[in-house]
Design a protein around this motif. Structure first.
Motif, mmCIF file in Angstrom:
data_model
loop_
_atom_site.group_PDB
_atom_site.id
_atom_site.type_symbol
_atom_site.label_atom_id
_atom_site.label_comp_id
_atom_site.label_asym_id
_atom_site.label_seq_id
_atom_site.Cartn_x
_atom_site.Cartn_y
_atom_site.Cartn_z
ATOM 1 N N PRO A 107 28.865 47.524 15.701
ATOM 2 C CA PRO A 107 27.568 48.094 16.080
ATOM 3 C C PRO A 107 26.926 48.970 15.010
ATOM 4 C CG PRO A 107 29.048 48.169 17.940
ATOM 5 C CD PRO A 107 29.868 47.696 16.758
ATOM 6 N N GLY A 108 27.715 49.668 14.218
ATOM 7 C CA GLY A 108 27.163 50.502 13.159
ATOM 8 C C GLY A 108 26.533 49.705 12.024
ATOM 9 N N TYR A 109 26.746 48.402 12.016
ATOM 10 C CA TYR A 109 26.207 47.534 10.965
ATOM 11 C C TYR A 109 25.254 46.471 11.507
ATOM 12 C CZ TYR A 109 29.276 49.633 7.548
ATOM 13 O OH TYR A 109 29.885 50.531 6.694
ATOM 14 N N GLN A 110 24.926 46.556 12.781
ATOM 15 C CA GLN A 110 23.999 45.583 13.367
ATOM 16 C C GLN A 110 22.568 45.850 12.910
ATOM 17 O OE1 GLN A 110 24.765 45.616 17.621
ATOM 18 N NE2 GLN A 110 26.778 44.706 17.341
ATOM 19 N N ASN A 111 21.732 44.857 13.084
ATOM 20 C CA ASN A 111 20.306 44.910 12.710
ATOM 21 C C ASN A 111 20.094 45.057 11.204
ATOM 22 O OD1 ASN A 111 19.374 44.726 15.451
ATOM 23 N ND2 ASN A 111 20.069 46.862 15.672
ATOM 24 N N ARG A 112 21.025 44.512 10.427
ATOM 25 C CA ARG A 112 20.909 44.534 8.963
ATOM 26 C C ARG A 112 20.940 43.117 8.378
ATOM 27 N NH1 ARG A 112 24.840 49.442 6.886
ATOM 28 N NH2 ARG A 112 24.355 50.912 8.535
ATOM 29 N N GLY A 113 20.897 42.096 9.229
ATOM 30 C CA GLY A 113 20.935 40.714 8.755
ATOM 31 C C GLY A 113 22.331 40.167 8.546
ATOM 32 N N LEU A 149 17.123 31.317 14.834
ATOM 33 C CA LEU A 149 17.790 30.356 13.963
ATOM 34 C C LEU A 149 17.583 28.912 14.424
ATOM 35 C CD1 LEU A 149 21.075 32.382 13.543
ATOM 36 C CD2 LEU A 149 19.490 31.817 11.695
ATOM 37 N N GLY A 150 16.946 28.742 15.577
ATOM 38 C CA GLY A 150 16.685 27.398 16.097
ATOM 39 C C GLY A 150 17.507 27.009 17.306
ATOM 40 N N PRO A 173 19.869 22.233 15.896
ATOM 41 C CA PRO A 173 20.096 21.259 14.826
ATOM 42 C C PRO A 173 20.484 22.009 13.545
ATOM 43 C CG PRO A 173 17.739 21.498 15.257
ATOM 44 C CD PRO A 173 18.453 22.329 16.273
ATOM 45 N N LEU A 174 21.284 21.329 12.726
ATOM 46 C CA LEU A 174 21.642 21.900 11.424
ATOM 47 C C LEU A 174 20.875 21.188 10.329
ATOM 48 C CD1 LEU A 174 25.507 22.332 11.828
ATOM 49 C CD2 LEU A 174 23.741 24.087 11.973
ATOM 50 N N PRO A 175 20.523 21.868 9.248
ATOM 51 C CA PRO A 175 20.814 23.284 8.990
ATOM 52 C C PRO A 175 19.967 24.191 9.886
ATOM 53 C CG PRO A 175 19.387 22.417 7.261
ATOM 54 C CD PRO A 175 19.740 21.262 8.165
ATOM 55 N N LEU A 176 20.481 25.404 10.073
ATOM 56 C CA LEU A 176 19.761 26.390 10.879
ATOM 57 C C LEU A 176 18.463 26.792 10.184
ATOM 58 C CD1 LEU A 176 22.753 28.630 11.987
ATOM 59 C CD2 LEU A 176 21.568 26.872 13.345
ATOM 60 N N GLN A 177 17.503 27.225 10.978
ATOM 61 C CA GLN A 177 16.218 27.666 10.431
ATOM 62 C C GLN A 177 16.415 28.908 9.582
ATOM 63 O OE1 GLN A 177 13.516 28.303 13.696
ATOM 64 N NE2 GLN A 177 13.673 26.193 14.393
ATOM 65 N N LYS A 178 15.813 28.919 8.433
ATOM 66 C CA LYS A 178 15.846 30.103 7.560
ATOM 67 C C LYS A 178 14.613 30.926 7.825
ATOM 68 C CE LYS A 178 19.385 28.312 5.393
ATOM 69 N NZ LYS A 178 20.724 28.686 5.631
ATOM 70 N N ARG A 179 14.718 32.203 7.561
ATOM 71 C CA ARG A 179 13.531 33.079 7.700
ATOM 72 C C ARG A 179 12.492 32.695 6.684
ATOM 73 N NH1 ARG A 179 15.585 38.887 9.222
ATOM 74 N NH2 ARG A 179 14.911 38.817 11.365
ATOM 75 N N THR A 180 11.235 32.732 7.109
ATOM 76 C CA THR A 180 10.148 32.410 6.171
ATOM 77 C C THR A 180 9.422 33.656 5.758
ATOM 78 O OG1 THR A 180 8.678 31.980 8.040
ATOM 79 C CG2 THR A 180 9.824 30.086 7.028
#
Length: 180
Positions: A107-113, A149-150, A173-180
Motif C-alpha cells: 500500500p505504501g507504493y500504490q498509485n505510482r504505476g 489495460l483493456g 486481449p494481448l498485448p495490454l493497452q498502453k497509456r497514451t
C-alpha cells in the motif's frame, strides 16, 4: 513510476515469504491464510511456463510482485470459474489465455504505476492471445487499473470456496493497452 523501484524477473520460490508479506499487508491476510497461500504459490511455480516479476527498491526490498502462467482448464481456478463463464458463453476465454494468478503492491507504493508495470511486463511477449484474472467484485483501484489495460468483466459474483467475498473474472486481449 517512481525512480527508486525496479521491475524485473523474480525468483518467487526464493522470495515467497517476502512476497506473501506484501500480499498479507495489501490484502489483510491472517498467518493461517498466508501459510495456505505459501503452499499454493510453491505448487504453481512447478507448472510449465509459470513466471514471476517483482518490484524492488534500491536496497532490494520487495514492494510488489506478480506471477502467472498459461491457463489450464484442469487447474482448480479454471474448474471454479468455468461454469460462470459457460453461463455467459465465454468459457473459450479459458483456452489460450495467460492467467494473472496474483498481483500485489505494498500500500505504501500504490498509485505510482508499479502494478501497471508489473502486469504489462509479465504479459509482454507471452504467446497467448489473451489474459484472464479474477479480482474482488467491488469497484476498486485494482479493477480500475485492469479496465485501463483493456480488461473487461467476463463474469461477476463468482464464488470461490472459502473466499468471503465474490469475485469478478476479467479478460483482455494481448498485448495490454498502453497509456497514451
Amino acid at each position: 513510476m517512481t525512480d527508486d523501484v525496479v521491475i524485473g524477473p523474480l525468483d518467487l520460490g526464493a522470495r515467497v515469504d517476502e512476497a506473501l508479506r506484501v500480499q498479507a499487508y495489501a490484502f489483510g491476510l491472517s498467518e493461517d491464510e498466508v501459510a495456505v497461500r505459501r503452499q499454493i504459490v510453491l505448487r504453481h511455480l512447478t507448472y510449465p511456463r509459470a513466471r514471476a516479476f517483482g518490484a524492488t527498491t534500491g536496497d532490494d526490498r520487495l514492494v510488489g510482485f506478480v506471477y502467472g502462467m498459461p491457463n489450464d482448464r484442469a487447474h482448480w481456478w479454471s474448474t471454479v470459474v468455468e461454469p460462470y463463464l459457460r453461463g455467459q458463453d465465454l468459457d473459450g476465454w479459458l483456452d489460450e489465455s495467460f492467467v494473472i494468478t496474483e498481483l500485489h503492491v505494498h500500500p505504501g507504493y500504490q498509485n505510482r504505476g508499479i502494478g501497471r508495470a508489473l502486469i504489462t511486463t509479465i504479459t509482454d511477449g507471452v504467446p497467448e492471445p489473451r489474459s484472464i484474472l479474477s479480482a474482488i467484485d467491488v469497484e476498486s483501484p485494482a479493477r480500475g487499473l485492469y479496465r485501463s489495460l483493456g480488461y473487461a468483466d467476463l463474469a461477476r459474483r463468482v464464488l470461490f470456496p472459502s473466499a468471503p467475498k465474490p469475485y469478478a473474472v476479467m479478460g483482455a486481449p494481448l498485448p495490454l493497452q498502453k497509456r497514451t
